[in-house]
Design a protein around this motif. Sequence first.
Motif, mmCIF file in Angstrom:
data_model
loop_
_atom_site.group_PDB
_atom_site.id
_atom_site.type_symbol
_atom_site.label_atom_id
_atom_site.label_comp_id
_atom_site.label_asym_id
_atom_site.label_seq_id
_atom_site.Cartn_x
_atom_site.Cartn_y
_atom_site.Cartn_z
ATOM 1 N N THR A 56 0.832 -1.194 0.000
ATOM 2 C CA THR A 56 0.000 0.000 0.000
ATOM 3 C C THR A 56 0.873 1.252 0.000
ATOM 4 O OG1 THR A 56 -1.547 1.284 1.342
ATOM 5 C CG2 THR A 56 -0.232 -0.305 2.522
ATOM 6 N N SER A 57 0.334 2.327 -0.550
ATOM 7 C CA SER A 57 1.090 3.584 -0.541
ATOM 8 C C SER A 57 0.579 4.513 0.562
ATOM 9 C CB SER A 57 1.001 4.261 -1.911
ATOM 10 O OG SER A 57 -0.344 4.378 -2.293
ATOM 11 N N GLU A 58 -0.265 3.971 1.432
ATOM 12 C CA GLU A 58 -0.773 4.741 2.575
ATOM 13 C C GLU A 58 0.300 4.734 3.661
ATOM 14 O OE1 GLU A 58 -3.371 7.190 3.632
ATOM 15 O OE2 GLU A 58 -3.703 6.150 1.742
ATOM 16 N N PRO A 59 0.859 5.891 4.060
ATOM 17 C CA PRO A 59 1.974 5.860 5.020
ATOM 18 C C PRO A 59 1.564 5.289 6.382
ATOM 19 C CG PRO A 59 1.244 8.106 4.645
ATOM 20 C CD PRO A 59 0.500 7.254 3.677
ATOM 21 N N TYR A 60 2.512 4.632 7.040
ATOM 22 C CA TYR A 60 2.266 4.059 8.374
ATOM 23 C C TYR A 60 3.410 4.521 9.268
ATOM 24 C CZ TYR A 60 1.118 0.695 12.009
ATOM 25 O OH TYR A 60 0.758 0.122 13.189
ATOM 26 N N VAL A 61 3.092 5.354 10.244
ATOM 27 C CA VAL A 61 4.139 5.860 11.138
ATOM 28 C C VAL A 61 4.251 4.899 12.322
ATOM 29 C CG1 VAL A 61 4.901 7.805 12.552
ATOM 30 C CG2 VAL A 61 3.733 8.214 10.399
ATOM 31 N N VAL A 62 5.330 4.105 12.288
ATOM 32 C CA VAL A 62 5.513 3.080 13.331
ATOM 33 C C VAL A 62 6.034 3.745 14.607
ATOM 34 C CG1 VAL A 62 7.870 2.507 12.620
ATOM 35 C CG2 VAL A 62 6.522 0.796 13.777
ATOM 36 N N SER A 63 5.519 3.280 15.758
ATOM 37 C CA SER A 63 5.969 3.857 17.031
ATOM 38 C C SER A 63 6.953 2.895 17.697
ATOM 39 C CB SER A 63 4.767 4.086 17.944
ATOM 40 O OG SER A 63 4.234 2.834 18.312
ATOM 41 N N HIS B 167 11.823 0.928 -1.543
ATOM 42 C CA HIS B 167 10.472 1.463 -1.685
ATOM 43 C C HIS B 167 9.427 0.356 -1.667
ATOM 44 C CE1 HIS B 167 7.272 3.628 -4.184
ATOM 45 N NE2 HIS B 167 7.257 4.148 -2.974
ATOM 46 N N ILE C 61 8.928 -1.015 1.775
ATOM 47 C CA ILE C 61 8.079 -0.164 2.614
ATOM 48 C C ILE C 61 6.599 -0.402 2.311
ATOM 49 C CG2 ILE C 61 7.414 2.255 3.011
ATOM 50 C CD1 ILE C 61 10.238 2.966 3.158
ATOM 51 N N LEU D 24 5.705 -3.548 3.963
ATOM 52 C CA LEU D 24 5.817 -3.383 5.410
ATOM 53 C C LEU D 24 4.593 -2.657 5.975
ATOM 54 C CD1 LEU D 24 8.092 -4.093 7.439
ATOM 55 C CD2 LEU D 24 8.808 -1.727 7.317
ATOM 56 N N ARG D 25 4.150 -1.629 5.274
ATOM 57 C CA ARG D 25 2.958 -0.885 5.720
ATOM 58 C C ARG D 25 1.767 -1.832 5.848
ATOM 59 N NH1 ARG D 25 3.959 3.198 0.965
ATOM 60 N NH2 ARG D 25 5.295 4.728 1.983
#
Lengths: 340, 178
Positions: free
Chosen positions: B104-111, B162, B165, B168-169
């Motif tokens: 997916t190209s939807e960003p995922y901000v991992v904590s 790329h 990622i 991974l998302r």
Amino acid sequence: VNHPARENLDAYAHGLLEDEAASLGAHLEACASCRDHVENYHRESEALAKVLSADLQGQGKGSSRSQVSPRGMFSRRGRVWEALGAAALLVVLGLMFFWPVKHHTLLTGRMALEDGTDLRSGARLPLSKSWRLRALERSALRLADHSMVELSSGGLIELANAGDRGVEACIASGEAVLSVTRDSRPFLMRSSVGDVMCSEGSFRLKVIGSLEGAESMKGSITTAFVTVLAGSVSLSNAQGEMSLETGRSAIMETGRAPCLVETQEDGDALLKKLEELSARIARLEDEVQRLETRNKNLKERLKAAPGQDIHPFLHKEFRQKMEANQESLRKEDLQKSEEK
Amino acid sequence: MEAPLADVEWQNSLVLSARKGEPGTMPKLVSQFYSAVRAYLVRLVGPQEADDLCQEVFLKATTKLDSFDPEYPFGTWLFRIASNSARDFFRRRGVRRPILPEPTSEPYVVSPEESENLSRALQNLPPDLAEPLLLFYQQGKTHAEVAQLLGLSVGAAKMRVHRAIGYLRALLKQGGRL
């Protein structure tokens, strides 16, 4: 307004766009919504770098790729956390290398036990027993004292729960590279031509000529070639002893004190000659064995079929000799039975 | 972002000293790189296997020091050994990776709290994607260095990071699990 596709913004943020980068950059200057999206991708990258680079720092200090590079750990310049990291590393290394375990572990490769049992990587061998292992392919073993042995394919090694360290090895054939963990009690690697002792370091031991047939011709030229890769080792046999420092090589053989090889070039040339000689003798030995077996078989066939001409394809003279031999064997048998 | 030249020169001079057999140089090299290589392997193969594999990497490096070309950074050579060792490990284990979800190209901000999920997700990625991603984000290598290390073109290295990622998302959105 035609906004670029999300995939394109993603690719732009990751520096994948080359030709379209300029036009997309111009769009971003004018479009706050797309700028937000690109900003989100950057935040994602920073967060990923922060979580992953924390793996390296060990002190829980996070940093993003854009702030502090994890490469900082390779820097020579002094940093407080480097000192802390070094201390933590020493503890980890200490635990890793000196935590006592009660087994040897086959890390890579494939080995076989004496009874033919096949061992795969991950196999554990209790320290309490002795093991005779043959490498079916190049294999690496971690010993119970955390020393490492890498054995060439076909190599034969014995491990025993003995000596001050509680682990001893004896190489019978092949080539082994040992990395010995530091301990005041030296590690002992035996061979039929001499022993190698090492308290810390790494050395290569190559056996030329099989020690398995030490009474045969093959075994008569058995030589062990030792090269120290790190640290130092002591070599000894009944004729003498010597110590060997990093980068130096020596030869051990039956009936002679260990002997230093002066230069690496000499060592390589000597090693090559010895290997060639060993291979030639092994071939001769095989030929002698083949002839002996053939002779034995012929004698048995003659004994089993007295009076019969079982070698019509042989020359007359040879047949006569065989028949004479047959006759003498018959007489011997007769004599023995009379004695009984 | 290239490594400071002095660092590379210093590391390579240590390697040359180790080759000559100067005492104490190999432990220095190990302590310089141990935690970086281990961290890389932990994320790639998991903590259970990383220690053994890490030892294997340094054992290989020690025994093959003669084949190191001092024209290139020692770290690059060492990470190539680590990558190859990880691949051998997967091959030996016969690990077959399950089918991945759609990238997916939807960003995922991992904590930081999601580190476990991240590990799981990375171990579910095929090595040819997980390796460039880790080298880039964890080890701080540039795309050019990742390319050199994995024998790829710079464009291919960028593309793999790329793509990694994207997958991974998708994995992180389901807690790292497949």
